[in-house]
Design an enzyme around this catalytic site. Structure first.
Site, PDB file in Angstrom:
ATOM      1  N   ASP A  46      29.696  22.320  40.945  1.00 37.77           N
ATOM      2  CA  ASP A  46      29.232  21.547  39.797  1.00 37.77           C
ATOM      3  C   ASP A  46      28.946  22.505  38.639  1.00 37.77           C
ATOM      4  O   ASP A  46      28.393  23.579  38.829  1.00 37.77           O
ATOM      5  CB  ASP A  46      27.970  20.754  40.172  1.00 37.77           C
ATOM      6  CG  ASP A  46      27.662  19.663  39.173  1.00 37.77           C
ATOM      7  OD1 ASP A  46      27.838  18.477  39.515  1.00 37.77           O
ATOM      8  OD2 ASP A  46      27.245  19.992  38.026  1.00 37.77           O
ATOM      9  N   GLU A  68      28.071   9.245  35.973  1.00 42.29           N
ATOM     10  CA  GLU A  68      28.593   9.648  34.663  1.00 42.29           C
ATOM     11  C   GLU A  68      30.098   9.860  34.666  1.00 42.29           C
ATOM     12  O   GLU A  68      30.751   9.662  33.637  1.00 42.29           O
ATOM     13  CB  GLU A  68      27.892  10.939  34.200  1.00 42.29           C
ATOM     14  CG  GLU A  68      26.415  10.737  33.894  1.00 42.29           C
ATOM     15  CD  GLU A  68      25.716  12.015  33.480  1.00 42.29           C
ATOM     16  OE1 GLU A  68      26.321  13.102  33.627  1.00 42.29           O
ATOM     17  OE2 GLU A  68      24.568  11.921  33.022  1.00 42.29           O
ATOM     18  N   ASN A 127      26.596   8.971  43.599  1.00 37.82           N
ATOM     19  CA  ASN A 127      26.079   8.093  42.557  1.00 37.82           C
ATOM     20  C   ASN A 127      27.131   7.023  42.274  1.00 37.82           C
ATOM     21  O   ASN A 127      28.315   7.336  42.097  1.00 37.82           O
ATOM     22  CB  ASN A 127      25.784   8.888  41.282  1.00 37.82           C
ATOM     23  CG  ASN A 127      24.546   9.745  41.413  1.00 37.82           C
ATOM     24  OD1 ASN A 127      23.580   9.350  42.072  1.00 37.82           O
ATOM     25  ND2 ASN A 127      24.552  10.915  40.817  1.00 37.82           N
ATOM     26  N   HIS A 136      33.032  11.070  43.543  1.00 39.00           N
ATOM     27  CA  HIS A 136      32.696  12.438  43.945  1.00 39.00           C
ATOM     28  C   HIS A 136      31.452  12.415  44.810  1.00 39.00           C
ATOM     29  O   HIS A 136      30.473  11.747  44.477  1.00 39.00           O
ATOM     30  CB  HIS A 136      32.481  13.348  42.736  1.00 39.00           C
ATOM     31  CG  HIS A 136      31.561  12.781  41.694  1.00 39.00           C
ATOM     32  ND1 HIS A 136      31.975  11.815  40.795  1.00 39.00           N
ATOM     33  CD2 HIS A 136      30.257  13.015  41.424  1.00 39.00           C
ATOM     34  CE1 HIS A 136      30.968  11.500  40.014  1.00 39.00           C
ATOM     35  NE2 HIS A 136      29.901  12.203  40.375  1.00 39.00           N
TER      36      HIS A 136
END
Ligand code: 5GP
Ligand code: ZN
Length: 116
Positions: free
Chosen positions: A31, A96, A88, A101
């Site tokens: 990340d 986002e 998420n 992922h």
């Protein structure tokens, strides 16, 4: 999906990323803004918007994504002390990037599951 999607562009090699593992169907890369000592994103090369779409559309690929995450966890030395794997999904979760992922976190105590 192609050029509109940031992670499709990473898969295509158009945007640089620190790739830690690649299989025929998945890629794992660090990340850009790590939230833990180890913070790796694991994605399918094929574009799916989120984990629900992936699981419904290609459960085998979802399994391959999990298998890649587990190998990376082992390679990063996370198996003994543990790690967190998180998807998420949608606005309540603050997603986002709409290319599914898994966030793989580890390397230190990760705190409570949710902040309130
Ligand atoms: P989300 O909030 O969608 O679950 O997580 C998106 C993640 O992608 C964030 O943790 C963010 O730091 C990461 N990210 C955003 N842009 C880039 C990028 O260009 N390269 C990499 N390696 N990570 C990114
Ligand atoms: Zn994509």
């Amino acid at each position: 999906m192609g050029t509109d999607c940031l992670f499709c562009r990473i898969v295509a090699g158009e945007i640089p990323a620190t790739i830690v593992r690649e299989t025929a169907t998945t890629v794992a890369f660090r990340d850009i803004d790590p939230k833990a000592p180890v913070h790796v994103l694991v994605i399918p090369k094929e574009h799916y918007a989120d984990v629900a779409t992936l699981a419904q559309g290609d459960p085998g690929l979802a399994g391959e994504l999990l298998a890649t995450a587990a190998v990376v966890a082992e390679e990063e030395g996370l198996l003994a002390d543990g790690f967190r794997l998180m998807f998420n999904t949608g606005p309540y979760a603050g997603q986002e990037v709409f290319h599914v992922h898994a966030h793989l976190f580890g390397g230190a105590p990760l705190g409570p599951m949710l902040c309130r």
